[in-house]
Motif scaffolding. Structure first.
Motif, short mmCIF file in Angstrom:
data_model
loop_
_atom_site.label_atom_id
_atom_site.label_comp_id
_atom_site.label_asym_id
_atom_site.label_seq_id
_atom_site.Cartn_x
_atom_site.Cartn_y
_atom_site.Cartn_z
N ARG A 112 0.84 -1.20 0.00
CA ARG A 112 0.00 0.00 0.00
C ARG A 112 0.87 1.25 0.00
NH1 ARG A 112 -4.93 1.20 -0.02
NH2 ARG A 112 -5.55 -0.98 0.06
N VAL A 113 0.58 2.13 -0.98
CA VAL A 113 1.26 3.42 -1.03
C VAL A 113 0.57 4.38 -0.06
CG1 VAL A 113 1.94 5.37 -2.48
CG2 VAL A 113 1.94 3.05 -3.43
N LEU B 269 3.46 3.23 2.46
CA LEU B 269 4.66 4.00 2.16
C LEU B 269 4.49 5.48 2.46
CD1 LEU B 269 5.68 2.33 -1.24
CD2 LEU B 269 6.92 2.16 0.93
N CYS B 270 3.28 5.99 2.24
CA CYS B 270 3.04 7.43 2.37
C CYS B 270 1.78 7.70 3.20
CB CYS B 270 2.91 8.07 0.99
SG CYS B 270 4.36 7.83 -0.05
N ALA C 224 2.86 13.69 2.10
CA ALA C 224 3.91 13.75 1.08
C ALA C 224 4.02 15.14 0.46
CB ALA C 224 3.63 12.71 -0.01
N LYS C 225 2.95 15.92 0.49
CA LYS C 225 2.98 17.27 -0.08
C LYS C 225 3.96 18.18 0.66
CE LYS C 225 -1.52 17.56 -2.33
NZ LYS C 225 -2.83 18.27 -2.39
N ILE D 228 8.77 9.42 3.23
CA ILE D 228 8.20 10.46 4.10
C ILE D 228 8.12 10.01 5.55
CG2 ILE D 228 6.86 11.23 2.10
CD1 ILE D 228 4.34 10.53 3.73
N VAL D 229 8.16 8.70 5.80
CA VAL D 229 8.19 8.19 7.17
C VAL D 229 9.02 6.91 7.23
CG1 VAL D 229 5.88 9.08 7.76
CG2 VAL D 229 6.13 6.72 7.00
N TRP D 230 9.51 6.60 8.41
CA TRP D 230 10.04 5.28 8.72
C TRP D 230 9.18 4.69 9.82
CZ3 TRP D 230 16.08 6.14 9.26
CH2 TRP D 230 16.60 6.49 8.01
#
Length: 357
Positions: A73-74, A260-261, A279-280, A292-294
């Protein structure tokens, strides 16, 4: 030669299976892996049989790796397979990442008849920036930052400091200072740090999580996640007078669907979702290289990451109404917006780590 080729193809199709339980996405270690299993009948040539079994295992693992990647999943609106269908360039890059996968482990055994059993573990990274995965091909680099930043999963409206006035901003600072054990700094013309706060229902839940004495006591419905009281993290350094170098998001309550985002959002009085971090807010090059994150499994792991820097702001959140979305209360939204206004680059640099189940 042709008969040998046919034998190899038949072997790959018939004699290969995979261990699904060893395959999948490990968000905390930033790895996608797949395990393949292959068998080669004894031909009396051990080296040849070993190579055929390993090839069979690798082909199967690579096939399974592709299937797993397509389902990653994005965000709440998109999985990788859908992103691939939108752009040929993305499809080509994703295929390249899969072809460049790393062999993370292999094992070969011979039975009494001389038949060979091989097991191969293949892997790629979700993003290429975590210290343990820097030399691995990563999935995020294959996706388009423009596609990610223009996702419909990100609320159209972004939370703004203009909605509450300067008094509210100072109140947030003072509340933040109380949370971390400092004396509130009241200034002339500002709202009293001890004044009651008008809070929404989600705000009450999150305020209770921090142990705020200003929270309005209201019962929670049975469907709402129940939070434990705020726990201090004395080993984490944070000075509210300085811009945060990174943000650690603690997720409690119901399980959070990772992507992911993900999006940090605030739900306003009318029920409209406002973006607090997405993400923006992140520079395209950062999206490509580190994401954008871990994700981490615990606070101890998070505080060791250089990504967060030496002034780490800890916030709490609830799983949101959509997958890959986290809700924060109004004070937290103000806190993060104020950090951006004061020059913190945590958002631009994607210095956000999520600690979730």
């Amino acid at each position: 030669m042709r008969s040998i080729l046919i034998s190899v193809i038949s072997l790959l199709l018939i004699s290969s299976v995979s261990f699904a339980e060893d395959s999948g996405v490990d968000w905390n270690s930033n790895i996608i892996k797949a395990t393949g299993f292959g068998i080669a009948k004894s031909s009396g040539r051990k080296v040849r049989d070993k190579m055929m079994a390993l090839r069979a295992a690798k082909v199967t693992a690579m096939r399974d790796l592709m299937e797993i990647v397509q389902g990653v999943r994005v965000d709440s609106e998109t999985v990788v397979n859908e992103a691939v269908l939108k752009k040929d360039e993305v499809r080509t890059k994703v295929q390249g990442v899969i072809r460049g996968c790393r062999v993370m482990g292999s094992n070969v055994k011979y039975d009494d008849n001389g038949d060979v059993t091989a097991e191969v573990v293949l892997g790629i990274a979700l993003n290429g920036a975590m210290p343990s995965n820097q030399n691995m091909p990563d999935l995020l680099s294959a996706l388009s930052p423009e596609l990610i930043q223009n996702s419909p999963a990100i609320p159209n409206k972004e939370f703004s400091l203009d909605e509450g006035g300067e008094g509210k901003k100072e109140l947030v600072k003072n509340e933040l200072a109380e949370i971390f054990g400092e004396e509130p700094r009241a200034e002339a013309g500002m709202v009293d740090a001890k004044a009651p706060i008008q809070m929404e229902e989600d705000d009450v839940v999150l305020a209770d999580l921090f142990g705020s004495s200003n929270a309005v006591s209201e019962p929670m419905s049975e469907d709402e996640p129940k939070f434990s009281t705020h726990t201090e993290y004395p080993s984490i350094t944070y000075d509210p007078a300085k811009p945060a170098t990174g943000v650690l998001v603690i997720v409690e309550g119901t399980p959070f669907v990772k992507g992911l985002c993900p999006v940090l959002a605030y739900k306003d009085e009318s029920g409209e979702l406002e973006s607090v971090y997405s993400a923006k807010n992140v520079e395209p090059e950062i999206i490509r290289t580190s994401g954008i994150v871990w994700y981490v499994k615990d606070v101890d792991t998070a505080q060791k990451l250089e990504k967060l820097g030496d002034n780490i702001l800890v916030i709490k959140s609830l799983p949101g109404p959509r997958d890959c979305m986290l809700l924060v209360d109004k004070d937290t939204a103000w806190q993060l917006a104020e950090q951006k206004r004061q020059g913190s680059e945590f958002a631009k640099k994607g210095a956000v780590v999520i600690c979730a189940k």
